[in-house]
Design an enzyme around this catalytic site. Structure first.
Site, PDB file in Angstrom:
ATOM      1  CB  CYS A   1      -0.920  -0.066   1.217  1.00 37.76           C
ATOM      2  SG  CYS A   1      -1.603   1.491   1.779  1.00 37.76           S
ATOM      3  CB  CYS A  40       0.447   1.894   4.103  1.00 37.49           C
ATOM      4  SG  CYS A  40      -1.265   1.363   3.990  1.00 37.49           S
TER       5      CYS A  40
END
Ligand SMILES: [Zn+2]
Length: 151
Positions: free
Chosen positions: A78, A81
């Site tokens: 991600c 993230c």
């Protein structure tokens, strides 16, 4: 340890498994900045970095820690993230003793992610006294993390 003893205790604490031997350790908030080590094997607990939680450890950490716990639900693939990770690191480093900063890999621990209905990552949830008290979805700056964590 008796329940009465726990409830009359003034000091806040966190309860965490050792990253090396897996034995559970209870660390009082006032000692979190002193580089606490596992009482069994002596491995450093590294509480100035986000602590990795899993499906196997999440419930007990949340239930038994009387300090607020912030959880960063993330995954390795991600991008947002990764963008937010330095802010989470900084939050962990600067809030030792007032907030326990943790992270949970939603791929490795899908049960917990499913139970909290994590739809998009990163999602950040703060737990107080074992219950969700706030949540933020998407990558947010450090200031927003601090606000969420109340630090
Ligand atoms: Zn240990």
């Amino acid at each position: 340890m008796s329940t009465a003893q726990q409830t009359t205790s003034q000091a806040r604490h966190v309860t965490l498994p050792c990253p090396s031997c897996g034995r559970w350790n209870r660390v009082s908030a006032s000692r979190m900045a002193d580089g606490p080590k596992c009482g069994v094997c002596g491995t450093a607990m590294h509480l100035d970095h986000p602590v990795l939680l899993t499906d196997a450890t999440f419930d007990r950490v949340i239930r038994e820690s009387t300090l607020p716990v912030l959880v960063d639900f993330y995954a390795d693939w991600c991008g947002p993230c990764k963008m937010m990770a330095p802010a989470v690191e900084e939050l962990a480093r600067t809030s030792v003793g007032t907030l326990l900063v943790t992270k949970l890999d939603t791929d490795a621990s899908p049960q917990t992610a499913g139970r909290f209905q994590i739809r998009g990552i990163p999602t950040t949830i703060v737990f107080r006294d074992g219950r969700e008290s706030g949540r933020q979805t998407g990558a947010v700056p450090l200031a927003a993390l601090r606000q969420l964590g109340g630090v």
